[in-house]
Design a protein around this motif. Structure first.
Motif, short mmCIF file in Angstrom:
data_model
loop_
_atom_site.label_atom_id
_atom_site.label_comp_id
_atom_site.label_asym_id
_atom_site.label_seq_id
_atom_site.Cartn_x
_atom_site.Cartn_y
_atom_site.Cartn_z
N GLY A 39 37.91 35.74 53.99
CA GLY A 39 37.28 35.57 52.81
C GLY A 39 37.75 36.90 51.89
N ILE A 40 37.47 36.46 50.54
CA ILE A 40 37.88 37.50 49.77
C ILE A 40 36.62 37.51 48.57
CG2 ILE A 40 40.10 37.51 49.94
CD1 ILE A 40 40.60 35.85 47.32
N CYS A 41 36.56 38.80 47.92
CA CYS A 41 35.43 38.88 46.69
C CYS A 41 35.87 39.90 45.86
CB CYS A 41 34.12 39.24 47.39
SG CYS A 41 32.93 39.44 46.13
N PRO A 42 36.98 39.64 44.99
CA PRO A 42 37.37 40.34 43.91
C PRO A 42 36.30 40.74 42.79
CG PRO A 42 38.58 38.52 43.85
CD PRO A 42 37.82 38.37 44.88
N PHE A 43 35.61 41.60 42.94
CA PHE A 43 34.36 41.45 41.85
C PHE A 43 34.93 41.55 40.31
CE2 PHE A 43 32.55 43.88 45.54
CZ PHE A 43 31.30 43.05 45.84
N HIS A 44 34.31 40.76 39.68
CA HIS A 44 34.81 40.68 38.11
C HIS A 44 33.70 40.12 37.34
CE1 HIS A 44 37.39 39.70 34.87
NE2 HIS A 44 38.57 40.20 35.41
N SER A 45 33.71 40.19 36.08
CA SER A 45 32.50 39.82 35.24
C SER A 45 32.94 38.53 34.98
CB SER A 45 32.66 40.87 34.14
OG SER A 45 33.91 40.47 33.41
N PHE A 46 31.72 37.71 34.53
CA PHE A 46 31.96 36.26 34.42
C PHE A 46 32.53 35.70 33.24
CE2 PHE A 46 29.92 32.35 32.68
CZ PHE A 46 30.44 31.38 33.53
N LEU A 47 32.30 36.43 31.88
CA LEU A 47 32.71 35.86 30.90
C LEU A 47 34.57 35.90 30.61
CD1 LEU A 47 29.82 36.77 28.17
CD2 LEU A 47 30.32 34.59 29.20
N ASP A 48 35.02 36.88 31.06
CA ASP A 48 36.47 37.17 30.82
C ASP A 48 37.21 36.93 32.25
OD1 ASP A 48 35.49 39.18 32.15
OD2 ASP A 48 36.61 40.82 30.98
N MET A 49 36.65 36.37 33.22
CA MET A 49 37.43 36.24 34.41
C MET A 49 38.42 35.19 34.27
SD MET A 49 35.88 35.07 38.45
CE MET A 49 34.43 36.20 37.94
N PRO A 50 39.78 35.80 34.88
CA PRO A 50 40.94 35.24 35.02
C PRO A 50 40.91 33.90 35.95
CG PRO A 50 41.37 37.30 35.08
CD PRO A 50 39.78 37.13 35.42
N ALA A 51 41.74 32.78 35.32
CA ALA A 51 41.33 31.38 36.20
C ALA A 51 42.12 31.60 37.55
CB ALA A 51 42.27 30.44 35.32
N GLU A 52 43.00 32.76 37.45
CA GLU A 52 43.69 32.84 38.85
C GLU A 52 42.98 33.65 39.87
OE1 GLU A 52 45.44 35.85 35.97
OE2 GLU A 52 44.91 33.60 36.15
N VAL A 53 41.94 34.24 39.57
CA VAL A 53 41.05 35.00 40.24
C VAL A 53 40.03 33.89 41.01
CG1 VAL A 53 39.04 36.60 40.52
CG2 VAL A 53 41.18 37.19 39.34
N VAL A 54 39.49 33.05 39.97
CA VAL A 54 38.68 32.13 40.31
C VAL A 54 39.44 30.99 41.38
CG1 VAL A 54 37.43 30.08 39.87
CG2 VAL A 54 37.59 31.79 38.04
N ASP A 55 40.56 30.60 41.10
CA ASP A 55 41.37 29.59 41.90
C ASP A 55 41.46 30.34 43.24
OD1 ASP A 55 41.40 27.94 39.87
OD2 ASP A 55 43.27 28.14 39.17
N ARG A 56 42.09 31.47 43.31
CA ARG A 56 42.58 31.97 44.67
C ARG A 56 41.18 32.33 45.55
NH1 ARG A 56 46.10 32.50 48.72
NH2 ARG A 56 45.81 34.28 49.81
N THR A 57 40.23 32.83 45.07
CA THR A 57 38.85 32.81 45.80
C THR A 57 38.47 31.53 46.20
OG1 THR A 57 38.20 34.44 44.19
CG2 THR A 57 36.41 33.62 45.54
N ILE A 58 38.51 30.25 45.63
CA ILE A 58 38.04 29.00 46.06
C ILE A 58 39.15 28.61 47.24
CG2 ILE A 58 38.09 26.69 45.57
CD1 ILE A 58 36.77 27.39 42.86
N LYS A 59 40.45 28.88 46.89
CA LYS A 59 41.48 28.46 48.03
C LYS A 59 41.12 29.35 49.33
CE LYS A 59 45.12 26.82 44.79
NZ LYS A 59 46.17 27.12 44.04
N VAL A 60 40.88 30.54 49.18
CA VAL A 60 40.85 31.22 50.46
C VAL A 60 39.33 30.74 50.90
CG1 VAL A 60 40.59 33.56 51.26
CG2 VAL A 60 42.39 33.18 49.72
N ASN A 61 38.31 31.33 50.30
CA ASN A 61 36.97 31.16 51.02
C ASN A 61 36.50 29.70 51.37
OD1 ASN A 61 37.13 33.79 50.13
ND2 ASN A 61 35.25 33.82 48.82
N LEU A 62 36.84 28.93 50.59
CA LEU A 62 36.30 27.39 50.64
C LEU A 62 37.17 26.37 51.41
CD1 LEU A 62 33.92 25.56 50.47
CD2 LEU A 62 34.25 25.10 48.23
N ASN A 63 38.45 26.35 50.64
CA ASN A 63 39.50 25.42 51.04
C ASN A 63 40.09 25.83 52.32
OD1 ASN A 63 39.10 24.47 48.61
ND2 ASN A 63 41.33 24.65 47.96
N GLY A 64 40.09 27.18 52.53
CA GLY A 64 40.52 27.85 53.91
C GLY A 64 39.62 27.68 54.78
N ALA A 65 38.38 27.54 54.78
CA ALA A 65 37.33 27.07 55.85
C ALA A 65 37.37 25.91 55.89
CB ALA A 65 35.91 27.62 55.25
#
Length: 254
Positions: free
Chosen positions: A93-119
């Motif tokens: 799993g990964i957790c690149p800390f980032h504020s919500f309102l300006d979070m880049p889409a690629e950070v969201v996508d990569r976190t979901i792909k690794v943490n949830l899709n990967g599981a």
């Protein structure tokens, strides 16, 4: 007492942190271990060496858990090396800390792909091996206390950990007929590479320690015992469950 004697355990994201500690603890209880890692082959080799020093066998398999092909390759490598898949631990799993309102889409996508899709993909591949073997098995997912509470800098991360816990609940139902048990471990604040920089702030660290009834932050080794229990026959009637390993942080509302 060796709780995993003669079993083969697979652990994702096991070159460091919680994954490495879990892999070594499983070896202490008699298991041969296949570890998955995404980078840092030297760190992965060090974990293999530590397991071998305990008199157990180990292999390290490189692969990005976000890639479905890595899941089937990992399971195959374990079977080729040790003959079976008895226990699977979804830890990567990964957790690149980032504020919500300006979070880049690629950070969201990569976190979901690794943490949830990967599981999902890794669990599916391991479960298919277990089903084909016909002797059941145990799957343990490393979720997080963050599945139950929020985090202002973790709006992309906490939903994935809630999803991992939910995945284990549904898999407990789907895989129960094959004798495959599926459970979650929910660590609290464990000092790992993910949060080491964040906790370098002494004031923040002391605040976090003060919120924990046991008075300290967790170490990766604190998670190993819960995983070994759920993987072992001592938990033979436990499936769809979750164990909080957080020093009491979740229940402390004062």
């Amino acid at each position: 007492m060796m709780l995993l004697e003669g079993k083969t355990v697979l652990v994702t994201g096991a070159s460091r942190g919680i994954g490495a500690a879990v892999a070594v603890e499983c070896a202490r209880h008699g298991a041969n271990v296949a570890i998955n890692y995404a980078s840092s082959p030297d760190a992965a080799d060090a974990v293999v060496a530590e397991i071998e020093a305990l008199g157990r066998r180990a292999i390290a398999v490189k692969g990005d858990v976000a890639d479905p092909a890595a899941a089937t390759a990992f399971a195959k490598a374990a079977v080729d090396a040790f003959g079976s898949v008895d226990v699977f631990v979804s830890n990567a799993g990964i957790c690149p800390f980032h504020s919500f309102l300006d979070m880049p889409a690629e950070v969201v996508d990569r976190t979901i792909k690794v943490n949830l899709n990967g599981a999902f993909y890794m669990t599916q591949a391991a479960a298919n091996r277990m089903k084909d073997q016909g002797k059941g098995g145990a799957i343990v997912a490393i979720s997080s206390i963050s599945a139950l509470v929020g985090g202002g800098m973790q709006t992309h991360y906490t939903p994935t950990k809630a999803g991992v816990h939910s995945l284990m609940q549904s898999c407990a139902i789907a895989l129960g007929p094959y004798g495959i048990r599926c459970n979650s471990v929910l660590p609290g604040t464990i000092i790992t590479d993910i949060n080491r920089d964040d906790l370098a702030d002494e004031a923040k660290r002391k605040y976090m320690e003060g919120r924990i009834p046991l008075g300290r932050l967790g170490q990766p080794e604190d998670i190993g015992g819960a995983v070994v229990f759920l993987a072992s026959d001592m938990a033979r009637y436990v499936t769809g469950a979750a164990i909080l390993v957080d020093g009491g942080a979740f229940v402390n509302l004062q």
